[in-house]
Design a protein around this motif. Structure first.
Motif, PDB file in Angstrom:
ATOM      1  N   ILE A  62       0.859  -1.076   0.090  1.00  0.00           N
ATOM      2  CA  ILE A  62      -0.045   0.046  -0.020  1.00  0.00           C
ATOM      3  C   ILE A  62       0.835   1.290  -0.025  1.00  0.00           C
ATOM      4  N   LEU A  95      -7.730   0.491   4.196  1.00  0.00           N
ATOM      5  CA  LEU A  95      -7.520  -0.883   3.372  1.00  0.00           C
ATOM      6  C   LEU A  95      -6.698  -1.754   4.327  1.00  0.00           C
ATOM      7  N   SER A 103      -9.041  -2.932   7.149  1.00  0.00           N
ATOM      8  CA  SER A 103     -10.054  -3.994   6.499  1.00  0.00           C
ATOM      9  C   SER A 103      -9.590  -5.126   6.266  1.00  0.00           C
ATOM     10  N   VAL A 152      -1.308  -0.915  -4.226  1.00  0.00           N
ATOM     11  CA  VAL A 152      -2.445  -0.149  -4.299  1.00  0.00           C
ATOM     12  C   VAL A 152      -1.787   1.264  -4.014  1.00  0.00           C
ATOM     13  N   ALA A 184      -2.659   4.666  -2.925  1.00  0.00           N
ATOM     14  CA  ALA A 184      -3.485   5.435  -1.955  1.00  0.00           C
ATOM     15  C   ALA A 184      -2.705   6.768  -1.584  1.00  0.00           C
ATOM     16  N   VAL A 244      -6.970   3.685  -4.925  1.00  0.00           N
ATOM     17  CA  VAL A 244      -8.111   4.061  -4.076  1.00  0.00           C
ATOM     18  C   VAL A 244      -8.166   5.479  -3.657  1.00  0.00           C
ATOM     19  N   ASP A 286     -14.190   3.023  -1.421  1.00  0.00           N
ATOM     20  CA  ASP A 286     -13.111   2.064  -2.090  1.00  0.00           C
ATOM     21  C   ASP A 286     -12.400   1.050  -1.572  1.00  0.00           C
ATOM     22  N   ALA A 287     -11.907   1.497  -0.258  1.00  0.00           N
ATOM     23  CA  ALA A 287     -11.146   0.524   0.700  1.00  0.00           C
ATOM     24  C   ALA A 287     -11.965  -0.488   1.057  1.00  0.00           C
ATOM     25  N   SER A 288     -13.380  -0.508   1.294  1.00  0.00           N
ATOM     26  CA  SER A 288     -14.181  -1.564   1.734  1.00  0.00           C
ATOM     27  C   SER A 288     -14.225  -2.595   0.320  1.00  0.00           C
ATOM     28  N   LEU A 323     -12.429  -2.865  -2.393  1.00  0.00           N
ATOM     29  CA  LEU A 323     -11.083  -3.584  -2.691  1.00  0.00           C
ATOM     30  C   LEU A 323     -10.770  -4.726  -1.759  1.00  0.00           C
ATOM     31  N   SER A 324     -10.956  -4.306  -0.392  1.00  0.00           N
ATOM     32  CA  SER A 324     -10.699  -5.510   0.558  1.00  0.00           C
ATOM     33  C   SER A 324     -11.560  -6.651   0.297  1.00  0.00           C
ATOM     34  N   TYR A 331     -13.532  -5.089  -8.182  1.00  0.00           N
ATOM     35  CA  TYR A 331     -13.705  -3.637  -7.583  1.00  0.00           C
ATOM     36  C   TYR A 331     -13.951  -2.627  -8.396  1.00  0.00           C
TER      37      TYR A 331
END
Length: 505
Positions: free
Chosen positions: A56, A66, A69, A237, A239, A393, A414-416, A418-419, A441
């Motif tokens: 990340i 993320l 999560s 990822v 971020a 994200v 987004d984080a929710s 993608l996880s 996603y």
């Protein structure tokens, strides 16, 4: 090479590894320019480099969300996750200094975001810090032609949202990550370069392929960091914000524009506690007054760059007067209790205004309690959210106007999502960096983000013009939102995190 850079992994009190580098004065043998020696040295170096499931890039609110999560899900809680960010606060257990006035950088989180934060275990930490729920919101404009008031009870809810300092959000999520089983390593560095090769078969590599073999067969991305480290990951990822280095290195283009507006944010104080979110649209942009608890509120004031520079540099007393003026009789009259009712009665018929629906004046500001910060506003949207071994994200994928405080809520969603996609991929035995998996996603989040961006941009443009017929149209919109109950409920539900548009079921 005159010295060997030896890597040491230090572990903080919460179990999160912080990668540090120390220098050794040992002198190594210099190899000849033989291709085989160089190739072997490169392979040995590659196999010594850390390998993670996910890297990340960006340890802000959405990046840490993320990680938290992933840490909360049975299928992903044991993953190896690298967090690449040179923010020194990521290595500290508690970054909140109690007893100080609220920081001016805050976020308004919706009920949907609160549910997400509860699911990942972060909300209990937030409740231990300063935060402010609000159950009412009033929106009006400078013409005095109309206004609307929203109440959580209109949709059978207790709250409309909660205002939380960004550092509290980040710290609370970081606590979840630190106390989890997630194999996490923080790299205090910046991303310099990213490389990946085309995929090919792993046949003949044995049961446990080396990092070198996996990278050469296109199964890992290679990240080169500013401190000289190289990190390998199945999925990278981005971020890392609106100027995302991950997005740039992945070759993902964006579309959008700059608004001719800057926002000033600051913390102010009242003589009484504020429990309502207020927003008034002025000729040069909206001003919002958001409760943050303990008689403090947060100001988000949007205006043209010249005015913003003047407001930022004016005296504290002058600024307080300007804020109170902007939230009261400045620029135009208060909306009357029946300000547009006569000419717009065809929308609603005869209505009786209850006490809770009447226009109210915001509490007076008596003190400036923080520095005034200023930043430019823009709209940006990535044409793709994913590519091979890369996902974007939050602000890396989209930036929006702050007039409704939706930016960070989109990022948490987004984080929710993608996880969830990563967990589904692991359940199916799929490579988590494969584009086909990541597209799930993108398919979930891209339409929702575009819809919200279109709504916010439309509102910004509608209030950017002072024109008689348009003013009347805005008054009609206020009137409808205030008195047409089904429409009001749809607006509140959409702003609270539902994905359907306000006018449609």
């Amino acid at each position: 090479m005159n010295r060997v850079l030896a890597r040491k992994l230090g572990t903080n009190v919460c179990g999160t590894k912080i990668l540090r580098r120390t220098c050794s004065t040992d002198v190594t043998q210099k190899f000849s320019s033989s291709g085989s020696n160089e190739s072997n040295a490169e392979k040995n170096s590659m196999n010594d480099s850390p390998q993670h499931d996910i890297a990340i890039v960006g340890g802000g609110m959405v990046g840490i969300a993320l990680a938290a999560s992933l840490a909360s899900k049975p299928l992903t809680k044991h993953l190896s996750v690298a967090i690449i960010d040179n923010n020194p606060l990521l290595g500290r257990k508690n970054i909140i200094e109690k007893g100080h006035p609220p920081d001016p950088r805050v976020s308004t989180v919706t009920p949907a975001t609160i549910s997400f934060l509860k699911d990942i275990g972060a909300w209990r930490y937030i409740e231990e810090q300063r935060h402010a729920y609000f159950d009412k919101m009033q929106v009006w404009d400078y013409t005095g032609l109309g206004y609307t008031r929203y109440n959580a009870k209109d949709v059978d809810q207790d709250i409309l949202g909660c205002v939380v300092e960004n550092k509290v959000l980040q710290s609370s999520q970081l606590s979840c990550v630190q106390e989890s089983d997630l194999q996490k390593t923080v790299y205090p560095a910046r991303l310099n370069a990213m490389d990946m090769l085309p995929s090919s078969s792993l046949t003949g590599l044995g049961e446990v392929p080396s990092t070198t073999d996996l990278y050469m067969r296109g199964r890992l991305a290679k990240l080169e960091l500013s401190d000289g480290n190289s990190v390998y990951a199945k999925l990278v990822v981005g971020a890392d914000g609106s100027k995302s280095r991950v997005r740039e290195l992945a070759g993902i283009k964006t579309t959008g524009w700059n608004y001719s507006q800057n926002a000033i944010i600051c913390t102010v104080e009242h003589t009484v506690e504020n429990f309502t979110a207020w927003q008034r649209f002025l000729p040069n942009g909206p001003i919002a007054l958001l409760p943050i608890g303990d008689k403090f509120s947060n100001i988000v004031w949007t205006m043209d760059p010249t005015e913003a520079s003047e407001r930022k540099s004016m005296s504290e007393d002058g600024f307080i007067r300007a804020v109170n003026d902007a939230l009261d009789y400045g620029y135009g009259p208060h909306p009357g209790e029946t300000s547009s009712q006569g000419s717009l009665s065809w929308l609603t018929g005869d209505v009786t205004i209850s006490a809770k629906e009447r226009f109210e004046t915001p509490p007076k500001v008596v003190k400036l309690s923080s520095e005034r910060m200023m930043f430019p506003l823009s709209l940006r949207h990535a044409k793709d959210y994913v590519s091979k071994r890369v996902a974007l994200v939050g602000d890396s994928a989209h930036t929006v106007h702050p007039l409704a405080g939706q930016g960070v809520n989109l990022g948490f969603a987004d984080a929710s999502a993608l996880s969830k996609a990563i967990a589904e991929g692991i359940a199916l035995g799929t490579d988590i960096g494969e584009t086909n998996l990541l597209k799930r996603y993108e398919a979930e989040r891209k339409p929702a983000n575009i819809a919200m961006m279109a709504v916010l941009d439309g509102i910004q443009k509608m209030y950017a013009v002072n024109f008689g017929p348009l003013n009347a149209f805005r008054a009609a919109a206020f009137h409808g939102a205030h008195y047409i109950s089904p429409l009001k409920k749809r607006i509140i539900s959409y702003a609270s995190g539902e994905q359907s548009l306000p006018l449609f079921s």
